[in-house]
Design a protein around this motif. Structure first.
Motif, short mmCIF file in Angstrom:
data_model
loop_
_atom_site.label_atom_id
_atom_site.label_comp_id
_atom_site.label_asym_id
_atom_site.label_seq_id
_atom_site.Cartn_x
_atom_site.Cartn_y
_atom_site.Cartn_z
N GLY A 195 -3.47 5.88 -0.08
CA GLY A 195 -3.78 6.69 1.10
C GLY A 195 -4.28 8.09 0.80
O GLY A 195 -4.75 8.79 1.71
N VAL A 221 2.56 4.43 2.32
CA VAL A 221 2.60 4.08 3.75
C VAL A 221 2.50 5.34 4.59
O VAL A 221 1.73 5.41 5.55
N THR A 222 3.28 6.35 4.24
CA THR A 222 3.23 7.62 4.98
C THR A 222 1.83 8.23 4.89
O THR A 222 1.29 8.74 5.88
N ASN A 225 -0.66 6.12 7.10
CA ASN A 225 -0.42 6.34 8.52
C ASN A 225 -0.84 7.73 8.95
O ASN A 225 -1.40 7.93 10.03
N ASN A 226 -0.59 8.71 8.09
CA ASN A 226 -0.98 10.10 8.41
C ASN A 226 -2.50 10.19 8.58
O ASN A 226 -3.01 10.76 9.56
N PHE A 228 -4.67 7.69 9.19
CA PHE A 228 -5.17 6.88 10.31
C PHE A 228 -4.87 7.55 11.65
O PHE A 228 -5.71 7.56 12.56
N GLU A 229 -3.68 8.16 11.78
CA GLU A 229 -3.32 8.80 13.04
C GLU A 229 -4.16 10.05 13.29
O GLU A 229 -4.62 10.29 14.41
N LYS A 239 -7.96 3.23 14.83
CA LYS A 239 -7.20 2.69 13.72
C LYS A 239 -7.64 1.26 13.46
O LYS A 239 -7.50 0.39 14.33
N ASP A 242 -3.59 -1.62 9.33
CA ASP A 242 -2.21 -1.18 9.27
C ASP A 242 -1.87 -0.80 7.84
O ASP A 242 -2.31 -1.46 6.88
N ALA A 243 -1.10 0.26 7.70
CA ALA A 243 -0.76 0.74 6.36
C ALA A 243 -0.05 -0.35 5.56
O ALA A 243 -0.31 -0.53 4.36
N GLU A 244 0.82 -1.10 6.21
CA GLU A 244 1.58 -2.12 5.49
C GLU A 244 0.66 -3.23 4.96
O GLU A 244 0.90 -3.77 3.87
#
Length: 906
Positions: A195, A221-222, A225-226, A228-229, A239, A242-244
């Motif tokens: 990421g 993951v953090t 998500n950071n 993408f958000e 988005k 998904d991060a996962e």
């Protein structure tokens, strides 16, 4: 745009041809060809298929929402072709044919075929994708079709540094993330798993949105998500993954990542466009700033050099002679310091100034800027004129100093000789006037009178012998006057006193003779021996005085031949001494004979010889003095002979070195001329060769230093000529300065050619071809050619020349109308003919991008888009914008850009 939502319900559709969407190839190139073969096996990977479905769906919806709709299931919602056609209209900005009415399979196939035909019309080669498979909801083929659309409309047109599509997008990512630690983008799969690359892209363009330093590589993951958000909230990028899904997949799907990253690229494309414009402006401004610095340096160096010339010329033109040798020798030493210490650095400054000027003009030509015009009085020609004036003032100054020293040396010698002769004469005349005025004959006996007559005759003989000395004294005084001796007044006063006294002695002598002759008939007896003694003793005494004077006479010589002449004359004098000694013995014998006769005849002599004051004691004393002075004269002459022999060795030593250095300098000058014409190999080879050649020349400097030392010894010995060589130190210095200047200018010419080649994109082969063509038509091998030879050169390169076109070209390559074309001018012309440069219009277009299409730009925008120094540079030089749409603080970037290229003035 067609209302595809209503098309399924109430639109009446006309007939439309079908097809399977197998449109022809186009311009997508090799990369698109690689994507033709849809990898069926990989697509079956559940994780990859999941990522593609999510990403492609989000990507399609990011465009479909502009038309007020979206899809939920990518392989179901495109089956009737309506939203597929709508998607293509949104992303292309073009109208597609009207969709067909009805929900039958044939209608759906026809609609999908229209979409596939449109894709094919954009140069996309569709392989193994048919309308029936899309209509049947084949997920694999639908994803392949959407990927093809993404490639064509979102990725293909990406271009970074001459690379495009996938490679261009990858290069863009690498460039943007290069400054960030822990980010190393090498592909579109595992390079994005942690990421950090997504966050780096956002931070690079919008640093206020991301606190990059707080992100940890071990928390992907953090991080994901950071990114993408933030992208969805602030950049309008939906988005798409998904991060996962990314973290839990060993190798994320490349197509999904590429699709997601391309959205970032397009979101920042406006910033990229502004960055490109800013880079162009920075490049132009950097060139201008560098050129201005060079101009300022030139003005400063030119002012300093001209001021030094202005101060130095009056000093060299001051030819007021000094009164003493010491003062003139100090002026000579000051001049030598000027030649050795002060002038050489100025020669280098002058050469460097010309090189800087030529380099500056070359850079201005290469950057399409107007030529630099120095301030009034500071042109290279002004400096050359001042330098010529300096060398004209310098010319002859050293010769004048040496001549003045010779003159003063000669004057000192003559003045000392005058004082010696005057002192001897004044000592001789002391008491003579009183003697001649004595009236002793009035009371004298006859014998005394006869004695007085004889004594007076002896005096007249002595007086006549001194006439030559008086004439010598007068001649010396006259020569001192002619040579402008500083103490001529005292010399003339003393000489006039001697001449007046001499005239008085003549008058008194004549008066006394007349008085004695009146009583001569009364005199009968005379001592013949005393008379004979007196007559012989007086000349002999005078001869001894002259000999002593000659033996003590100072001498000054400059050559071995002159001292050998003096030695020969002295040897000849010594050969007369035996005869003189016999004369002395004879004179003394006369005196002894008089005494013997008186004694033998019992005659009592009354005192000394009445006819002369020259006693035997005086004769013997002066003879002894002569005997003492002879060896002293021998010693002085031998010392001078040794000195002249030493001077001769100095001459030969200097000549031996000068006869090597002089031809060496001449040979090197010829070799440089040959090198500058031949110029074999690449320009870098030529430059390296010339610099090695320059180092070999500089390494030769100790030979000149040795010659300077030898020249210093010659000058200190006051040696004024050298028959053993035709080279003077002045010739050697001038030749050395010309040699250094010539090699420096030749190196500068090659450096300017390299500047021209690199700036204009000229290949080494083209440069060599230009050089070979130029050398072929440079008939005289001088590095320049006349207009006829240049016309022949242009014709040989393929130009079809009329008189008007040729005159235009000549005005470019020979702006000063000298009638000659140099190789540099030829290269500049050929580079302008074959390459492009930045123009004022291009710079204006770049400023317009930064200004957001406005006709003006503000200081705030300049400070935001450009580096600080270049922003302030523009602000200080831009005039206020005067257009009807002006706002407070608006600046006119158009006139500024035009002024950069010399097309108008602010």
């Amino acid at each position: 745009m067609v209302d595809y939502h209503a098309a399924n319900q109430s639109y009446q559709y006309g007939p439309n041809s079908g097809g399977n969407g197998a449109g022809g190839g186009g311009s997508m190139g090799d990369y698109m060809a690689q994507e033709d073969d849809w990898d069926r096996d990989l697509l079956l990977d559940p994780a990859w298929e999941k990522q593609q479905r999510k990403t492609f769906t989000a990507w399609c919806n990011s465009h479909l929402r502009k038309a007020g709709t979206q899809i939920e299931n990518i392989d179901e919602d495109f089956r009737d072709g309506l939203k597929l056609m709508l998607l293509l209209e949104v992303i292309s900005g073009e109208r597609l044919p009207k969709p067909e009415r009805g929900k039958m399979r044939v209608h759906k196939i026809n609609n999908v075929n229209k979409a596939l035909d449109f894709i094919a019309s954009k140069g996309v080669k569709l392989v193994s994708i048919g309308a029936e498979e899309i209509v049947d909801g084949n997920a694999k083929m639908t994803l392949g079709m959407i990927w093809t659309i993404i490639l064509r409309f979102a990725i293909q047109d990406i271009s970074v540094e001459e690379t495009s599509a996938k490679e261009g997008l990858l290069l863009w990512c690498q460039r943007k993330t290069a400054p960030y630690k822990n980010v190393n983008v090498q592909n579109f799969h595992i390079s994005w798993k942690d990421g950090l690359a997504f966050n780096a892209l956002i931070h690079r363009h919008r640093p206020e949105l991301i606190e990059y330093d707080k992100l940890r590589k071990d928390d992907p993951v953090t991080n994901l998500n950071n990114a993408f958000e933030v992208a969805e909230k602030y950049l309008d990028i939906p988005k798409m993954l998904d991060a996962e899904d990314i973290v839990n997949t060993a190798r994320p799907d490349e197509k999904a990542i590429m699709t997601y990253v391309s959205s970032f690229y397009h979101a920042f494309s406006g910033a990229q466009k502004a960055e490109t414009a800013a880079n162009r402006i920075c490049k132009v401004l950097a060139v201008n700033q560098e050129n201005e610095h060079l101009m300022e340096d030139y003005e400063r160096l030119a002012s300093d050099l001209l001021e030094w010339i202005r101060r130095t010329i009056p000093w060299l033109e001051d030819r007021v002679p000094q009164k003493t040798i010491q003062e003139m020798q100090q002026k000579l030493e000051d001049f030598r310091d000027y030649r050795r210490v002060h002038k050489p650095p100025k020669v280098q400054e002058k050469c460097q100034l010309e090189i800087n000027f030529n380099t500056l003009q070359t850079k201005l030509r290469l950057s399409n800027r107007p030529a630099f015009m120095p301030s009034e009085g500071k042109m290279v020609s002004d400096i050359n004129n001042g330098w010529q004036h300096l060398e004209q003032a310098e010319k002859g100054y050293e010769e004048w100093l040496l001549n003045e020293i010779r003159r003063l040396e000669r004057l000192d010698h003559l003045a000392e000789k005058f004082r010696q002769k005057a002192s001897i004469h004044e000592a001789w005349t002391d008491g003579k006037e009183a003697m001649l005025k004595h009236r002793d004959y009035e009371t004298a006996t006859l014998s005394d009178i006869k004695a007085l007559i004889r004594k007076h005759e002896a005096f007249e003989s002595d007086l006549a012998a001194h006439q030559d000395r008086v004439e010598q004294i007068a001649a010396i005084a006259q020569e001192l006057n002619e040579l402008d001796y500083y103490d001529s007044h005292n010399v003339n006063t003393r000489c006039q006193k001697i001449c007046d006294q001499w005239d008085a002695l003549g008058s008194l002598t004549q008066s006394r003779r007349e008085a004695l002759e009146k009583t001569e008939k009364q005199l009968e007896t005379i001592d013949q021996l005393h008379l004979e003694y007196a007559k012989r003793a007086a000349p002999f005494n005078n001869w001894m005085e002259s000999a002593m004077e000659d033996l003590q006479d100072m001498f000054i010589v400059h050559t071995i031949e002159e001292i050998e002449g003096l030695i020969s004359a002295h040897d000849q004098f010594k050969s007369t001494l035996p005869d003189a000694d016999r004369e002395r013995e004879a004179i003394l014998a006369i005196h002894k004979e008089a005494q013997r006769i008186a004694e033998s005849n019992h005659i009592k002599l009354s005192g000394s010889n009445p006819y002369t004051t020259v006693t035997p004691q005086i004769i013997n004393s002066k003879w002894e003095k002569v005997q003492q002075l002879v060896p002293k004269r021998d010693h002085a002459l031998l010392e001078e002979q040794s000195k002249q022999q030493s001077n001769e060795r100095l001459r030969r030593q200097f000549a031996s070195q000068a006869n090597i250095v002089g031809p060496w300098i001449q040979t090197k000058m010829e070799e440089i001329g040959r090198i500058s014409i031949e110029m074999n190999g690449t320009l870098e080879d030529q430059l390296n060769h010339l610099k090695r050649y320059e180092r070999s020349i500089v390494d030769y400097k100790p030979n000149l230093d040795l010659l300077e030392q030898q020249h210093q010894l010659i000058q200190e010995a006051l040696i004024f000529d050298n028959k053993h060589t035709n080279y003077t130190m002045e010739h050697i210095r001038v030749g050395w300065e010309q040699l250094l200047t010539t090699i420096a200018r030749t190196i500068n010419e090659v450096e300017n050619q390299i500047l021209t080649r690199d700036a204009k994109g000229i290949s080494q082969e083209q440069m060599q071809e230009f050089r070979a063509s130029f050398n072929h038509f440079d008939k005289k091998q001088t590095g320049s050619m006349d207009s006829d030879d240049f016309r022949a050169l242009l014709i040989s390169t393929g130009y079809s020349l009329g008189d008007a076109e040729f005159n235009r070209i000549m005005s470019v390559v020979d702006p000063n109308h000298s009638g000659l074309v140099t190789f540099q001018a030829f290269i500049d012309f050929m580079s302008r003919e074959t390459t492009d440069t930045d123009t004022a219009d291009q710079v204006i277009a770049s400023f317009k991008v930064l200004a957001g299409d406005k006709n003006f730009i503000t200081a705030e925008e300049l400070r935001r888009e450009l580096p600080p120094d270049q922003a302030e540079y523009c602000i200080a030089r831009m005039a206020p914008y005067q257009g009807p749409d002006a706002v407070p603080g608006a600046l006119d970037y158009k006139s500024f850009s035009t002024a950069l290229y010399g097309e108008s003035d602010l």
